[in-house]
Scaffold this motif. Structure first.
Motif, PDB file in Angstrom:
ATOM      1  N   VAL A  43       0.821  -1.203   0.000  1.00  0.00           N
ATOM      2  CA  VAL A  43       0.000   0.000   0.000  1.00  0.00           C
ATOM      3  C   VAL A  43       0.859   1.259   0.000  1.00  0.00           C
ATOM      4  O   VAL A  43       1.905   1.305   0.634  1.00  0.00           O
ATOM      5  N   VAL A  44       0.404   2.244  -0.743  1.00  0.00           N
ATOM      6  CA  VAL A  44       0.988   3.579  -0.665  1.00  0.00           C
ATOM      7  C   VAL A  44      -0.163   4.478  -0.261  1.00  0.00           C
ATOM      8  O   VAL A  44      -1.177   4.535  -0.960  1.00  0.00           O
ATOM      9  N   MET A  45      -0.045   5.105   0.894  1.00  0.00           N
ATOM     10  CA  MET A  45      -1.184   5.884   1.392  1.00  0.00           C
ATOM     11  C   MET A  45      -0.831   7.351   1.560  1.00  0.00           C
ATOM     12  O   MET A  45       0.266   7.678   1.991  1.00  0.00           O
ATOM     13  N   PHE A  46      -1.789   8.187   1.194  1.00  0.00           N
ATOM     14  CA  PHE A  46      -1.708   9.584   1.616  1.00  0.00           C
ATOM     15  C   PHE A  46      -2.849   9.821   2.582  1.00  0.00           C
ATOM     16  O   PHE A  46      -4.009   9.531   2.269  1.00  0.00           O
ATOM     17  N   SER A  47      -2.554  10.338   3.761  1.00  0.00           N
ATOM     18  CA  SER A  47      -3.619  10.754   4.665  1.00  0.00           C
ATOM     19  C   SER A  47      -3.237  12.113   5.238  1.00  0.00           C
ATOM     20  O   SER A  47      -2.050  12.464   5.247  1.00  0.00           O
ATOM     21  N   PRO A  48      -4.212  12.883   5.705  1.00  0.00           N
ATOM     22  CA  PRO A  48      -3.886  14.210   6.229  1.00  0.00           C
ATOM     23  C   PRO A  48      -2.789  14.182   7.298  1.00  0.00           C
ATOM     24  O   PRO A  48      -1.999  15.112   7.400  1.00  0.00           O
ATOM     25  N   GLU A  49      -2.702  13.089   8.051  1.00  0.00           N
ATOM     26  CA  GLU A  49      -1.651  12.971   9.084  1.00  0.00           C
ATOM     27  C   GLU A  49      -0.249  13.023   8.468  1.00  0.00           C
ATOM     28  O   GLU A  49       0.724  13.356   9.128  1.00  0.00           O
ATOM     29  N   ASP A  50      -0.154  12.663   7.169  1.00  0.00           N
ATOM     30  CA  ASP A  50       1.165  12.641   6.522  1.00  0.00           C
ATOM     31  C   ASP A  50       1.789  14.018   6.384  1.00  0.00           C
ATOM     32  O   ASP A  50       2.977  14.123   6.098  1.00  0.00           O
ATOM     33  N   LEU A  51       0.989  15.060   6.572  1.00  0.00           N
ATOM     34  CA  LEU A  51       1.573  16.406   6.515  1.00  0.00           C
ATOM     35  C   LEU A  51       2.606  16.597   7.613  1.00  0.00           C
ATOM     36  O   LEU A  51       3.470  17.460   7.523  1.00  0.00           O
ATOM     37  N   GLU A  52       2.513  15.738   8.644  1.00  0.00           N
ATOM     38  CA  GLU A  52       3.520  15.765   9.714  1.00  0.00           C
ATOM     39  C   GLU A  52       4.923  15.493   9.170  1.00  0.00           C
ATOM     40  O   GLU A  52       5.917  15.820   9.798  1.00  0.00           O
ATOM     41  N   ILE A  72       6.274  16.970   6.875  1.00  0.00           N
ATOM     42  CA  ILE A  72       6.900  18.281   6.685  1.00  0.00           C
ATOM     43  C   ILE A  72       6.818  19.112   7.953  1.00  0.00           C
ATOM     44  O   ILE A  72       7.801  19.694   8.385  1.00  0.00           O
ATOM     45  N   LYS A  73       5.647  19.116   8.567  1.00  0.00           N
ATOM     46  CA  LYS A  73       5.442  19.989   9.731  1.00  0.00           C
ATOM     47  C   LYS A  73       6.024  19.418  11.021  1.00  0.00           C
ATOM     48  O   LYS A  73       6.294  20.158  11.948  1.00  0.00           O
ATOM     49  N   GLY A  74       6.155  18.080  11.066  1.00  0.00           N
ATOM     50  CA  GLY A  74       6.415  17.421  12.345  1.00  0.00           C
ATOM     51  C   GLY A  74       7.879  17.309  12.724  1.00  0.00           C
ATOM     52  O   GLY A  74       8.737  18.062  12.263  1.00  0.00           O
ATOM     53  N   GLN A  75       8.137  16.334  13.564  1.00  0.00           N
ATOM     54  CA  GLN A  75       9.457  16.131  14.165  1.00  0.00           C
ATOM     55  C   GLN A  75      10.331  15.212  13.315  1.00  0.00           C
ATOM     56  O   GLN A  75       9.803  14.428  12.521  1.00  0.00           O
ATOM     57  N   PRO A  76      11.663  15.247  13.522  1.00  0.00           N
ATOM     58  CA  PRO A  76      12.544  14.303  12.810  1.00  0.00           C
ATOM     59  C   PRO A  76      12.084  12.849  12.972  1.00  0.00           C
ATOM     60  O   PRO A  76      12.193  12.059  12.029  1.00  0.00           O
ATOM     61  N   SER A  77      11.535  12.509  14.143  1.00  0.00           N
ATOM     62  CA  SER A  77      11.114  11.112  14.346  1.00  0.00           C
ATOM     63  C   SER A  77       9.995  10.726  13.375  1.00  0.00           C
ATOM     64  O   SER A  77       9.906   9.579  12.945  1.00  0.00           O
ATOM     65  N   ASP A  78       9.127  11.696  12.999  1.00  0.00           N
ATOM     66  CA  ASP A  78       8.079  11.410  11.998  1.00  0.00           C
ATOM     67  C   ASP A  78       8.713  11.050  10.658  1.00  0.00           C
ATOM     68  O   ASP A  78       8.254  10.160   9.953  1.00  0.00           O
ATOM     69  N   ARG A  79       9.771  11.782  10.307  1.00  0.00           N
ATOM     70  CA  ARG A  79      10.415  11.545   9.007  1.00  0.00           C
ATOM     71  C   ARG A  79      11.191  10.227   9.024  1.00  0.00           C
ATOM     72  O   ARG A  79      11.215   9.497   8.049  1.00  0.00           O
ATOM     73  N   GLN A  90       0.856  23.930  -0.904  1.00  0.00           N
ATOM     74  CA  GLN A  90       2.126  23.470  -1.479  1.00  0.00           C
ATOM     75  C   GLN A  90       2.703  22.304  -0.668  1.00  0.00           C
ATOM     76  O   GLN A  90       3.213  21.337  -1.228  1.00  0.00           O
ATOM     77  N   GLN A  91       2.566  22.387   0.645  1.00  0.00           N
ATOM     78  CA  GLN A  91       3.051  21.283   1.496  1.00  0.00           C
ATOM     79  C   GLN A  91       2.274  20.003   1.188  1.00  0.00           C
ATOM     80  O   GLN A  91       2.829  18.921   1.112  1.00  0.00           O
ATOM     81  N   ARG A  92       0.951  20.183   0.991  1.00  0.00           N
ATOM     82  CA  ARG A  92       0.111  19.031   0.683  1.00  0.00           C
ATOM     83  C   ARG A  92       0.538  18.387  -0.635  1.00  0.00           C
ATOM     84  O   ARG A  92       0.677  17.172  -0.740  1.00  0.00           O
ATOM     85  N   LEU A  93       0.781  19.226  -1.641  1.00  0.00           N
ATOM     86  CA  LEU A  93       1.207  18.691  -2.943  1.00  0.00           C
ATOM     87  C   LEU A  93       2.586  18.029  -2.847  1.00  0.00           C
ATOM     88  O   LEU A  93       2.855  17.052  -3.537  1.00  0.00           O
ATOM     89  N   MET A  94       3.431  18.573  -1.980  1.00  0.00           N
ATOM     90  CA  MET A  94       4.747  17.950  -1.795  1.00  0.00           C
ATOM     91  C   MET A  94       4.586  16.534  -1.241  1.00  0.00           C
ATOM     92  O   MET A  94       5.217  15.597  -1.725  1.00  0.00           O
ATOM     93  N   VAL A  95       3.725  16.410  -0.234  1.00  0.00           N
ATOM     94  CA  VAL A  95       3.570  15.089   0.386  1.00  0.00           C
ATOM     95  C   VAL A  95       2.921  14.104  -0.599  1.00  0.00           C
ATOM     96  O   VAL A  95       3.344  12.947  -0.704  1.00  0.00           O
ATOM     97  N   LEU A 132      -3.847   4.500  -1.726  1.00  0.00           N
ATOM     98  CA  LEU A 132      -4.952   4.923  -0.858  1.00  0.00           C
ATOM     99  C   LEU A 132      -4.827   6.424  -0.635  1.00  0.00           C
ATOM    100  O   LEU A 132      -3.807   6.886  -0.092  1.00  0.00           O
ATOM    101  N   LEU A 133      -5.798   7.180  -1.064  1.00  0.00           N
ATOM    102  CA  LEU A 133      -5.729   8.642  -0.913  1.00  0.00           C
ATOM    103  C   LEU A 133      -6.893   9.105  -0.056  1.00  0.00           C
ATOM    104  O   LEU A 133      -8.051   9.119  -0.494  1.00  0.00           O
ATOM    105  N   ASP A 134      -6.591   9.429   1.179  1.00  0.00           N
ATOM    106  CA  ASP A 134      -7.650   9.779   2.118  1.00  0.00           C
ATOM    107  C   ASP A 134      -7.873  11.279   2.126  1.00  0.00           C
ATOM    108  O   ASP A 134      -6.956  12.040   2.443  1.00  0.00           O
ATOM    109  N   ASP A 135      -9.080  11.676   1.788  1.00  0.00           N
ATOM    110  CA  ASP A 135      -9.494  13.072   1.905  1.00  0.00           C
ATOM    111  C   ASP A 135      -8.501  14.004   1.208  1.00  0.00           C
ATOM    112  O   ASP A 135      -8.104  15.022   1.745  1.00  0.00           O
ATOM    113  N   VAL A 136      -8.169  13.635  -0.019  1.00  0.00           N
ATOM    114  CA  VAL A 136      -7.074  14.338  -0.660  1.00  0.00           C
ATOM    115  C   VAL A 136      -7.552  15.551  -1.459  1.00  0.00           C
ATOM    116  O   VAL A 136      -6.849  16.539  -1.613  1.00  0.00           O
TER     117      VAL A 136
END
Ligand SMILES: Nc1ncnc2c1ncn2[C@@H]1O[C@H](COP(=O)(O)OP(=O)(O)OP(=O)(O)O)[C@@H](O)[C@H]1O
Length: 343
Positions: free
Chosen positions: A108-117, A119-126, A269-274, A295-299
């Motif tokens: 599976v390859v998923m995009f979900s709104p949580e994936d914006l983390e 870019i926005k989140g912590q190194p541990s998310d990446r 732009q961040q959303r399109l990057m992810v 899987l593209l959730d609420d994209v």
């Protein structure tokens, strides 16, 4: 291709049976009806992990003893059951005792709104992103990663009881083992991120050819130098009782027109990057034969109409793609599933 999805006592779905006839599926309906949960079920039956919780039991419908997901493709029947006894998985009714042998029957390859983390989140998310995606593509990475985690845990446990006057023989052996595995991990991460960056730039250009993006690897310690660094920092590690350097502190850097994207790129732009990053993964997966599901959730809801069309038109047609949204969409050749309260 997925032909049937059955969810039993999974999140808010007491019993849901969907028959799938198309390569593109759009699941729509009001908030809270369980669209994300359907995508989560497909994700879970591939990886035996949820994309939004590390607590498997949160997936069991409140008050019920277990949850079950069945995914039937044209080749196999995947089933996962979550209960107090843990998570059990089977393929074609044969239970698979080792999860590492179960996962990735389909990918599976998923995009979900949580994936914006990412870019926005912590190194541990990446780092988590890196580890999950690399493990999916490359089983040897999964083994190296789990070996690294195991040795790191051992080293940290030793550090809890070590003083500067103690005999260091065993500590040195563990540190040497850690460095060997770390070098392997750093090399694998480096070559993966180089490939990902190339594909990421191309995917992003399809949505936006005015701006430049990039992702690059920032290892906490360069390859082959961890042994020296850990030796130099031994006293610090003993004092702080933890391993202060190594790939468990690596970072991934996302740039937008040469600037840090977290502070410089807009929300859209961040959303399109992810999304571009997720699609770039497909280009890397493409070299092998494992069936891949997108899987593209609420994209769509966050993008302007032009970007929505660009996204839908640039989705690779050869992969089965599940998209969720609130409103119905007007595009051709897509199976639309309208979730209502009665389901
Ligand atoms: N373990 C559980 N048992 C029962 N209900 C649950 C459980 N976990 C979540 N829910 C509920 O399931 C519902 C479906 O959530 P989900 O996120 O799948 O909906 P959605 O259709 O994607 O919503 P949105 O459009 O708001 O993103 C929510 O109302 C949530 O409160």
């Amino acid at each position: 291709m997925i032909k049937e999805i059955k969810l039993k006592q999974f999140r808010n779905h007491e019993s849901l049976h969907l028959k799938i006839q198309n390569k593109r599926i759009f699941i729509f309906g009001n908030n809270g009806l369980g669209k994300t949960s359907i995508l989560e079920g497909i994700y879970f039956a591939s990886l035996t992990k949820s994309h939004r919780t590390s607590e498997d039991k949160a997936l069991i419908m409140a008050g019920k003893p277990y949850a079950k997901v069945d995914i039937i493709t044209d080749e196999h029947h995947y089933q996962v059951v979550i209960s107090d006894a843990g998570t059990k998985a089977s393929i074609d009714k044969v239970q698979i005792p080792k999860m590492s042998e179960y996962i990735n029957g389909y990918r599976v390859v998923m995009f979900s709104p949580e994936d914006l983390e990412l870019i926005k989140g912590q190194p541990s998310d990446r780092r988590q992103f890196l580890d999950i995606e690399m493990s999916q593509i490359h089983k040897p990475y999964m083994l190296v990663l789990s070996k690294y985690k195991q040795i790191l845990k051992q080293r940290n446990a030793l550090l809890k009881n070590l003083t500067l006057n103690d005999d260091m023989t065993f500590f040195k052996i563990i540190t040497d083992q850690l460095c060997i595995v770390a070098d392997e991990m750093i090399e694998k991460r480096k070559s993966f991120i180089e490939k990902l960056n190339q594909a990421f730039k191309i995917r992003f250009k399809a949505f936006n050819d005015l701006d430049e993006v990039s992702v690059s690897y920032e290892p906490n310690v360069p390859s082959k130098s961890l042994k020296q660094v850990l030796n130099d920092k031994k006293e610090k590690d003993i004092l702080t009782q933890t391993t202060s350097f190594g790939p468990h502190r690596d970072e991934l850097k996302f740039e937008f027109n040469g600037q840090e994207s977290k502070t410089y790129a807009s929300q859209g732009q961040q959303r399109l990057m992810v999304i571009s990053l997720k699609l770039a993964l497909l280009d890397i997966y493409d070299s092998d034969q494992i069936e891949t599901i997108i899987l593209l959730d609420d994209v769509l809801s966050e993008l302007d109409q032009d970007k929505q069309h660009k996204l839908l038109n640039h989705l690779p047609g050869k992969y089965q793609t599940f998209i969720s949204g609130v409103e119905t969409i007007e595009i051709k050749d897509i199976q639309q599933i309208h979730l209502t309260k009665e389901q």
